[in-house]
Design a protein around this motif. Sequence first.
Motif, short mmCIF file in Angstrom:
data_model
loop_
_atom_site.label_atom_id
_atom_site.label_comp_id
_atom_site.label_asym_id
_atom_site.label_seq_id
_atom_site.Cartn_x
_atom_site.Cartn_y
_atom_site.Cartn_z
N ALA A 392 -16.67 10.65 1.49
CA ALA A 392 -16.97 9.44 0.08
C ALA A 392 -18.14 10.25 -1.27
O ALA A 392 -18.78 11.01 -0.76
CB ALA A 392 -17.83 8.41 1.15
N HIS A 393 -18.38 9.62 -2.51
CA HIS A 393 -18.84 9.85 -2.86
C HIS A 393 -20.74 9.59 -3.20
O HIS A 393 -21.14 8.37 -2.65
CB HIS A 393 -18.98 9.63 -4.65
N ALA A 394 -21.34 10.30 -2.32
CA ALA A 394 -23.00 9.87 -1.81
C ALA A 394 -23.35 9.81 -3.61
O ALA A 394 -23.18 10.32 -4.76
CB ALA A 394 -24.00 11.18 -1.00
N LEU A 395 -24.48 9.57 -3.54
CA LEU A 395 -25.48 8.54 -5.12
C LEU A 395 -26.03 9.87 -4.82
O LEU A 395 -26.22 11.19 -4.52
CB LEU A 395 -27.03 7.72 -4.66
N ASN A 420 -11.84 -1.59 -3.55
CA ASN A 420 -11.49 -1.79 -4.77
C ASN A 420 -11.09 -2.56 -4.55
O ASN A 420 -10.12 -2.99 -3.59
CB ASN A 420 -10.69 -0.60 -5.08
N ALA A 421 -10.50 -3.50 -5.47
CA ALA A 421 -9.93 -4.81 -6.10
C ALA A 421 -8.14 -4.82 -5.86
O ALA A 421 -7.77 -5.44 -5.57
CB ALA A 421 -10.76 -5.67 -6.52
N VAL A 450 -17.92 0.82 -4.13
CA VAL A 450 -17.67 0.06 -4.82
C VAL A 450 -17.59 0.82 -6.29
O VAL A 450 -18.75 1.31 -6.89
CB VAL A 450 -17.20 -1.46 -5.62
N VAL A 451 -16.71 1.71 -6.76
CA VAL A 451 -16.37 2.05 -8.34
C VAL A 451 -16.97 1.09 -9.30
O VAL A 451 -16.82 -0.07 -9.49
CB VAL A 451 -15.10 3.28 -8.51
N ARG A 452 -17.69 1.67 -10.15
CA ARG A 452 -18.11 1.04 -11.68
C ARG A 452 -16.57 0.42 -12.48
O ARG A 452 -15.69 0.44 -12.11
CB ARG A 452 -18.39 2.02 -12.20
N CYS A 457 -10.51 4.49 -10.77
CA CYS A 457 -11.03 4.87 -9.08
C CYS A 457 -10.27 6.31 -8.41
O CYS A 457 -9.07 5.87 -8.40
CB CYS A 457 -11.04 3.46 -8.15
N GLY A 458 -10.25 6.29 -7.66
CA GLY A 458 -9.46 7.69 -6.87
C GLY A 458 -8.69 6.61 -5.45
O GLY A 458 -9.26 5.75 -5.66
N SER A 459 -8.45 7.76 -5.34
CA SER A 459 -7.55 6.49 -3.52
C SER A 459 -7.36 7.45 -2.75
O SER A 459 -8.49 8.98 -2.50
CB SER A 459 -5.96 6.41 -4.71
#
Length: 520
Positions: A392-395, A420-421, A450-452, A457-459
Motif C-alpha cells: 500500500a501507499h504510505a504517506l 474503492n467505490a 481511499v484514493v483521492r 486508482c490502481g488495482s
Amino acid sequence: MALLRLHLLRPPPRPLPALSSPWRRALPATAAAAPAVASSRLLCSNSNYPAAAPSPSIVGGLLDYLNESWTQFHATAEAKRQLLDAGFKLLSENDDWDLQPGGRYFFTRNMSCLVAFAVGEKYRVGNGFNIIAAHTDSPCLKLKPKSASFKSGHQMVNVQTYGGGLWHTWFDRDLTLAGRVILKAADGSFKHKLVKVSRPLIRVPTLAIHLDRTVNSDGFKPNLENHLAPLLATKCEETTVNSDDKKGSSSTKIAHHPLLLQVLSEEIGCGTDEIIGMELNVCDTQPSCLGGGNNEFIYSGRLDNLASCYCALRSLMDSSKMSEQLSNEKAIRMIALFDNEEVGSNSMQGAGAPTMFQAMRRIVDSLMHQSMGEGALERAITSSFLVSADMAHALHPNYPDKHEEHHRPELQRGLVIKHNANQRYATSAVTAFLFKEIARIHNLPVQEFVVRNDMGCGSTIGPILASGVGIRTVDCGIPQLSMHSVREMCGKEDIDTAYKHFKAFFEMFSDIDQKLNVDF
C-alpha cells in the motif's frame, strides 16, 4: 469470464548457503514483545479468545528471502525449499492427488506461481477455504529474445520494460542478470535451471549534466527504447558471430553476445553450447538491508510484493507446523502466489488463470470420499474468504497532498485496508469488518486507504479473484514508500504486524466467520 471459470471448474532442491548479511547485527537479540491481551468484549460474541503467545520477529527471514529472490522464479524456488523443509508435500498438477485431513501440500506452476494449503482435521466437504493471495513479480527490465546489440563500439544489451516501473531509478545502478535457462544435454534431454549472476555485470549510465544542461529544469525524460539499454562491455570479442557463420551457429549464439553466454555458462557450470533458451531479468545487486537512524526501515528492491509473499508463506507454515494446530480447524488454509500481476495477470501463471479455483475443485474432489450432496464446490466457495495482500501507499512526508485528507496510511502503523467505490479494490464493509475484528482481538493496528477523487486508482489481484467465481475478498497491504522504484522502503514493525495479522487470520477466522451471517 466468471461463467467460463465456473465451466472450467466443473468438468527438494539443495539448501541455499547462509547469507553473511550485515543487517543481522541490527536485529534485536530478543523476540518481539507479545501482543497485548485482547479485551473480552467481542462485537460478534461475548466469548473470550486466549492470549496469543509471543511471536519472534520475522524481519531477518524476510531479508534473507529478499536477497535470495531476485526474480519471480527464485522467489518461488525459495518458497518451495522452505515448504519442503517445513514438511509440506510437493504435488504435481499432472498426477492424481490423495489428500487427507491434517495434511499439508503445495504445487508450483511455471516455477513462478505457487499454491500451498493445510487441511483442517475437522474439515468436511463443503467447508470453506481461508486464503491469502499475493504476487511474485515486480516491475523490472527483461532481456529481449535477441539481446545482442552494438552502439559506437560498445556491447549493449537489448531490454524491454516489464510493468510500470520508475525507470529513471534504474540508471547508474550496479545491475546484473538473473532468471532461468534451458539446457540441452549430450543425450538430447533438456533441463530447466535457475541462474543468478551475483556480481555487477551491466549498467545504464546517465548522460552527464555538461551534455544535458536543462535536465534539472526540464526533467529527466529518457527515451525507453534508445536510452535504457545497459552497457555490457566495450571491446567486441573475437568470438562474435559473423554474418557468414550464422548458418552454422545456434540461434542462441546469434541472439546474444558470446561474452554474456560465457558469463552465464561459468555461473551455471555448463558449456555455452548447452544454453538453448533463457528468460532473464535485470536485477539490482545491492542487498536488502535495514536502515534509518533507528534501523527501523527495510531498504530493498521487490518489496512490492515479495514482502506480502513472505508474510503469507510464514503465516501458513507457522500456523500449521504442529498437528494440534490443525486439530480443531474446519476449513482449509491456503496461500496463492501468482506471477504477472504487474502486467494484468492474464497468463497461465497469473491470477487471471483458474489455477487457484482448479486447485480448490481438486481438493474438494480428493477429500469427498463419499457423496456429500449437490454443489460441494459451490458451497465451499461461498464459505471461503480471500485476503488479497499487495503493498500500500504510505504517506510521503514531502508530498502529503497526494493522499486523501482522512485516509493517510503511515509507516509503522499496521496493515492498510484498501477501499474503492468503483471496485478497483474488492473490499466491502463486511469483509473489512471481519478482517478488522481479527486485528481488534489481537490488539493489532489497522489503517484504511481511499484514493483521492481527482486521482486514478490502481488495482490488485483481489477483484480478479473475487469476480472469478464469487469469493468474499478484502484488499490489504503493508504501507511502503518508493513503490515501483528499483529500491523501495517499508517499516520493520509493519512486517511483523502483517505476519501476526495473517497468522491470526488462519488460526481464528473460521470461528469469527460463523458468528456473522449476511444473507440468511
